[in-house]
Design a protein around this motif. Sequence first.
Motif, PDB file in Angstrom:
ATOM      1  N   LEU A  98      20.024 -15.385 -53.405  1.00  0.00           N
ATOM      2  CA  LEU A  98      19.692 -16.484 -54.299  1.00  0.00           C
ATOM      3  C   LEU A  98      18.181 -16.640 -54.399  1.00  0.00           C
ATOM      4  N   VAL A  99      17.748 -17.246 -55.490  1.00  0.00           N
ATOM      5  CA  VAL A  99      16.337 -17.585 -55.659  1.00  0.00           C
ATOM      6  C   VAL A  99      16.237 -19.082 -55.901  1.00  0.00           C
ATOM      7  N   ARG A 100      15.073 -19.632 -55.604  1.00  0.00           N
ATOM      8  CA  ARG A 100      14.800 -21.021 -55.952  1.00  0.00           C
ATOM      9  C   ARG A 100      13.937 -21.008 -57.199  1.00  0.00           C
ATOM     10  N   ARG A 101      14.356 -21.757 -58.223  1.00  0.00           N
ATOM     11  CA  ARG A 101      13.672 -21.755 -59.523  1.00  0.00           C
ATOM     12  C   ARG A 101      12.314 -22.433 -59.454  1.00  0.00           C
ATOM     13  N   LYS A 102      11.326 -21.763 -60.058  1.00  0.00           N
ATOM     14  CA  LYS A 102       9.952 -22.233 -60.055  1.00  0.00           C
ATOM     15  C   LYS A 102       9.689 -23.270 -61.147  1.00  0.00           C
ATOM     16  N   ALA A 103      10.381 -23.168 -62.274  1.00  0.00           N
ATOM     17  CA  ALA A 103      10.069 -24.015 -63.432  1.00  0.00           C
ATOM     18  C   ALA A 103      11.340 -24.572 -64.067  1.00  0.00           C
ATOM     19  N   ALA A 104      11.135 -25.514 -64.965  1.00  0.00           N
ATOM     20  CA  ALA A 104      12.246 -26.081 -65.742  1.00  0.00           C
ATOM     21  C   ALA A 104      12.748 -25.035 -66.728  1.00  0.00           C
ATOM     22  N   PRO A 105      14.008 -25.073 -67.068  1.00  0.00           N
ATOM     23  CA  PRO A 105      15.008 -25.989 -66.529  1.00  0.00           C
ATOM     24  C   PRO A 105      15.449 -25.571 -65.131  1.00  0.00           C
ATOM     25  N   GLY A 106      15.857 -26.547 -64.365  1.00  0.00           N
ATOM     26  CA  GLY A 106      16.391 -26.255 -63.041  1.00  0.00           C
ATOM     27  C   GLY A 106      15.354 -26.074 -61.956  1.00  0.00           C
ATOM     28  N   LYS A 107      14.132 -26.547 -62.171  1.00  0.00           N
ATOM     29  CA  LYS A 107      13.085 -26.394 -61.160  1.00  0.00           C
ATOM     30  C   LYS A 107      13.576 -26.907 -59.812  1.00  0.00           C
ATOM     31  N   GLY A 108      13.430 -26.067 -58.764  1.00  0.00           N
ATOM     32  CA  GLY A 108      13.823 -26.433 -57.413  1.00  0.00           C
ATOM     33  C   GLY A 108      15.273 -26.145 -57.061  1.00  0.00           C
ATOM     34  N   LEU A 109      16.089 -25.799 -58.054  1.00  0.00           N
ATOM     35  CA  LEU A 109      17.493 -25.481 -57.776  1.00  0.00           C
ATOM     36  C   LEU A 109      17.644 -24.017 -57.380  1.00  0.00           C
ATOM     37  N   SER A 110      18.717 -23.724 -56.690  1.00  0.00           N
ATOM     38  CA  SER A 110      19.031 -22.342 -56.337  1.00  0.00           C
ATOM     39  C   SER A 110      19.763 -21.684 -57.497  1.00  0.00           C
ATOM     40  N   ALA A 111      19.564 -20.380 -57.635  1.00  0.00           N
ATOM     41  CA  ALA A 111      20.153 -19.648 -58.757  1.00  0.00           C
ATOM     42  C   ALA A 111      20.370 -18.191 -58.381  1.00  0.00           C
ATOM     43  N   ILE A 112      21.195 -17.552 -59.175  1.00  0.00           N
ATOM     44  CA  ILE A 112      21.349 -16.104 -59.125  1.00  0.00           C
ATOM     45  C   ILE A 112      20.120 -15.531 -59.844  1.00  0.00           C
ATOM     46  N   PRO A 113      19.592 -14.394 -59.430  1.00  0.00           N
ATOM     47  CA  PRO A 113      18.534 -13.780 -60.239  1.00  0.00           C
ATOM     48  C   PRO A 113      19.062 -13.548 -61.666  1.00  0.00           C
ATOM     49  N   PHE A 114      18.313 -14.025 -62.654  1.00  0.00           N
ATOM     50  CA  PHE A 114      18.761 -13.903 -64.039  1.00  0.00           C
ATOM     51  C   PHE A 114      17.584 -13.947 -64.990  1.00  0.00           C
TER      52      PHE A 114
ATOM     53  N   MET B 163      27.009 -25.507 -51.383  1.00  0.00           N
ATOM     54  CA  MET B 163      25.788 -25.629 -52.186  1.00  0.00           C
ATOM     55  C   MET B 163      26.008 -25.971 -53.656  1.00  0.00           C
ATOM     56  N   GLU B 164      27.206 -26.315 -54.065  1.00  0.00           N
ATOM     57  CA  GLU B 164      27.475 -26.494 -55.488  1.00  0.00           C
ATOM     58  C   GLU B 164      26.481 -27.441 -56.166  1.00  0.00           C
ATOM     59  N   ASP B 165      26.150 -28.548 -55.517  1.00  0.00           N
ATOM     60  CA  ASP B 165      25.235 -29.520 -56.137  1.00  0.00           C
ATOM     61  C   ASP B 165      23.774 -29.071 -56.107  1.00  0.00           C
ATOM     62  N   GLN B 166      23.479 -27.962 -55.448  1.00  0.00           N
ATOM     63  CA  GLN B 166      22.115 -27.437 -55.369  1.00  0.00           C
ATOM     64  C   GLN B 166      21.901 -26.245 -56.302  1.00  0.00           C
ATOM     65  N   MET B 167      22.948 -25.872 -57.052  1.00  0.00           N
ATOM     66  CA  MET B 167      22.893 -24.665 -57.872  1.00  0.00           C
ATOM     67  C   MET B 167      22.558 -24.981 -59.331  1.00  0.00           C
ATOM     68  N   PHE B 168      21.849 -24.073 -59.964  1.00  0.00           N
ATOM     69  CA  PHE B 168      21.467 -24.172 -61.366  1.00  0.00           C
ATOM     70  C   PHE B 168      22.682 -23.940 -62.267  1.00  0.00           C
ATOM     71  N   GLU B 169      22.850 -24.813 -63.241  1.00  0.00           N
ATOM     72  CA  GLU B 169      23.899 -24.695 -64.271  1.00  0.00           C
ATOM     73  C   GLU B 169      25.236 -24.271 -63.667  1.00  0.00           C
ATOM     74  N   ASP B 170      25.818 -23.167 -64.150  1.00  0.00           N
ATOM     75  CA  ASP B 170      27.146 -22.748 -63.682  1.00  0.00           C
ATOM     76  C   ASP B 170      27.089 -21.586 -62.691  1.00  0.00           C
ATOM     77  N   HIS B 171      25.955 -21.403 -62.028  1.00  0.00           N
ATOM     78  CA  HIS B 171      25.807 -20.256 -61.131  1.00  0.00           C
ATOM     79  C   HIS B 171      26.758 -20.292 -59.944  1.00  0.00           C
ATOM     80  N   PHE B 172      27.102 -21.495 -59.459  1.00  0.00           N
ATOM     81  CA  PHE B 172      28.082 -21.602 -58.369  1.00  0.00           C
ATOM     82  C   PHE B 172      29.424 -21.038 -58.843  1.00  0.00           C
ATOM     83  N   HIS B 173      29.823 -21.417 -60.039  1.00  0.00           N
ATOM     84  CA  HIS B 173      31.078 -20.933 -60.629  1.00  0.00           C
ATOM     85  C   HIS B 173      31.018 -19.413 -60.861  1.00  0.00           C
TER      86      HIS B 173
END
Length: 150
Positions: A21-37, A125-135
């Motif tokens: 996982l990565v932590r997003r640097k900028a909006a949208p989702g700044k500070g949230l965890s995400a899949i590299p995308f 971590m569902e509430d810490q994930m960007f958009e639908d990345h947890f799903h």
Amino acid sequence: HERIMLQTLELVVVNSGHFLLVRRKAAPGKGLSAIPFGYLDKKEWSLDGALRELKEETIINEPPALLLSNVKSNHVFEHPDRSIRGRVITRAYIIKLPSGPLSKITAADDATRAMWVPLSVFAKMEDQMFEDHFHIINSMIARLTKEGER
């Protein structure tokens, strides 16, 4: 009819029971965890774009041939409301690296942090994930399990 649509690529990477996982640097989702995308370039094949985004965001220390040979599945996620950025269709790939030490990773580009997260931690971590990345991660893992890859 207004036909505005974006194409993104996502890459779920599994290594010895951990997710990348990565932590997003900028909006949208700044500070949230995400899949590299990231976005598909105009003259690029989807898998090439997904691997490019992985290297750009995580500087993963694995040869491209190893990453490519361990792509296990892919799936399109296209719910019309899946993204706050508008109508975004994404193709997600999953790579299951051979068991062993976790690959060295370094955050870069759109990420402030790159991390290997154990499955047990990710499950909370569902509430810490960007958009639908947890799903997306859960869906791609279910595909691996269904295909007997886990």
